[in-house]
Design an enzyme around this catalytic site. Structure first.
Site, PDB file in Angstrom:
ATOM      1  N   LYS A 274       0.938  -1.335   0.030  1.00 15.54           N
ATOM      2  CA  LYS A 274       0.097   0.038  -0.034  1.00 15.54           C
ATOM      3  C   LYS A 274       1.007   1.203   0.011  1.00 15.54           C
ATOM      4  CE  LYS A 274      -4.570   0.876   0.494  1.00 15.54           C
ATOM      5  NZ  LYS A 274      -5.551  -0.267  -0.077  1.00 15.54           N
TER       6      LYS A 274
ATOM      7  N   VAL B  14     -17.940   3.661  -3.073  1.00 19.92           N
ATOM      8  CA  VAL B  14     -18.390   2.252  -3.205  1.00 19.92           C
ATOM      9  C   VAL B  14     -19.877   2.100  -2.575  1.00 19.92           C
ATOM     10  CG1 VAL B  14     -17.995   0.012  -1.876  1.00 19.92           C
ATOM     11  CG2 VAL B  14     -16.368   1.421  -2.806  1.00 19.92           C
TER      12      VAL B  14
END
EC number: 1.4.1.23
Length: 364
Positions: free
Chosen positions: A91, A195
């Site tokens: 990440k 989302v």
């Protein structure tokens, strides 16, 4: 106490000594000309090149950014393992307010840093970064996914992320109530951005009652104007206390499940898109002790990473959707393993993921 760089020593303790550490590599990146300050963390490459998004966020300080990168990278190792991908976990975080400092120059500089890792890390979108940003990064780095279709990519991965969370909810309903349907269930969605708004569409299509909240009131207003049946509440604190709430879906930032929220949560199920929902080790047991079924975040929100991984091999949406649909079966298998071992679902998912990574390392 600080280390030789001036950063709080607890960051180094996390990296080298704690159960949350064990990362293979952490890279600090700086380009003064563009204002870029970034952290790239690679937790594991046992299963293949580390894959994970780039978060662009105004952290309070550099230590907080490093800690977030470490936590997120570790989560990606487990997510990719449980999704059956041939990728490890990584990440990146870019420090700063994207509304203030994001620029083409900064993104190109970031792309050069990712490229310098020679393919050990493949980046994609996350909070604060978008498809258009990945198109810019890709000009300097071929190990970039989440690009636009016009630039050889798959586009917005939030569609399949939401679809996967929806499948996790169906599996949770099957396990708890013996029926996967969400019709007439009351679902609270905290965060209806990238989302969350897609998830709301799935829930409404199946006949669920939906309650939402978001720090951006204009986003909430857009949802309720399109769907008058959706109920909006002031904040997450009000959402988790909604009477007769069946499912709570944290879809914003991490740490939603903590010592303050778990005791007052009315829902029987927690299943959402946010990463790192458990604020600290032990919260999963607190949920289990209250009889709340927790669908591990990195399992149910894997639809997006399934999509960006597929982009590396020539993207096919239907193939990805089929893989994301398997999140239903994976979630049920985790609940079964948890029952068999007498442990919370989060611990069961960890065991399965760790077994896959260990088996990969043993083959090297």
């Amino acid at each position: 106490m600080t280390d030789v760089t001036g950063a709080p020593a607890d960051v180094l303790h996390t990296l080298f000594h704690s159960d949350q550490g064990g990362h293979e590599q952490v890279v600090l990146c700086q380009d003064r000309a563009s204002g870029l300050k970034a952290v790239i963390a690679l937790h594991s490459t046992a299963l293949g090149p580390a894959l994970g998004g780039t978060r662009f966020y105004p952290y309070a300080n550099e230590a907080e950014a490093v800690a977030d990168a470490l936590n997120l990278a570790r989560g990606m190792s487990y997510k990719n393992a449980m999704a059956g991908l041939e990728h490890g976990g990584g990440k990146a975080v870019i420090i700063g307010d994207p509304e203030q400092i994001k620029s083409e120059e900064l993104l190109l500089a970031y792309g050069r840093f990712v490229a310098s890792l020679g393919g050990r890390y493949v980046t994609a979108c996350d909070v604060g970064t978008y498809v258009a940003d990945m198109d810019v990064v890709a000009r300097e780095c071929r190990w970039t996914t989440g690009r636009s279709p016009e630039n050889g990519g798959a586009g917005d991965s939030s569609v399949l992320t939401a679809f996967g969370v929806y499948q996790g909810m169906r599996a949770s309903a099957q396990h708890l109530w013996g029926d996967p349907t969400l019709r007439d269930r009351t679902v609270g969605v905290a965060g209806v951005g990238k989302v969350g708004h897609h998830l709301v569409e799935h829930l409404l299509a199946e006949g669920a009652h939906v309650v939402v909240t978001d720090v951006r009131k204009d986003v909430v207003r857009g949802i309720t104007e399109r769907h008058p049946s959706v109920v909006a509440v002031a904040d997450t604190d009000a959402l988790i206390r909604v009477e007769n709430l069946d499912i709570y879906a944290p879809c914003a930032l991490g740490g939603a499940l903590n010592d303050d929220t778990v005791p007052v949560l009315t829902a029987r199920v927690v299943c959402g898109a946010a990463n790192n929902q458990l604020a600290h080790p032990g919260v999963e047991k607190d949920l289990a002790d209250r009889g709340i079924l927790y669908a591990p975040d990195y399992v149910v929100n894997a639809g997006g990473v399934i999509q960006v991984a597929d982009e590396l091999h020539g993207f096919d949406f239907e193939r990805c959707k089929e893989k994301a649909a398997r999140i239903y079966d994976t979630t049920l298998a985790i609940f079964a393993r948890a029952k068999e071992d007498g442990i919370p679902p989060a611990a069961a998912a960890d065991r399965i993921a760790e077994q896959r990574m260990a088996e990969a390392r043993s083959r090297v």
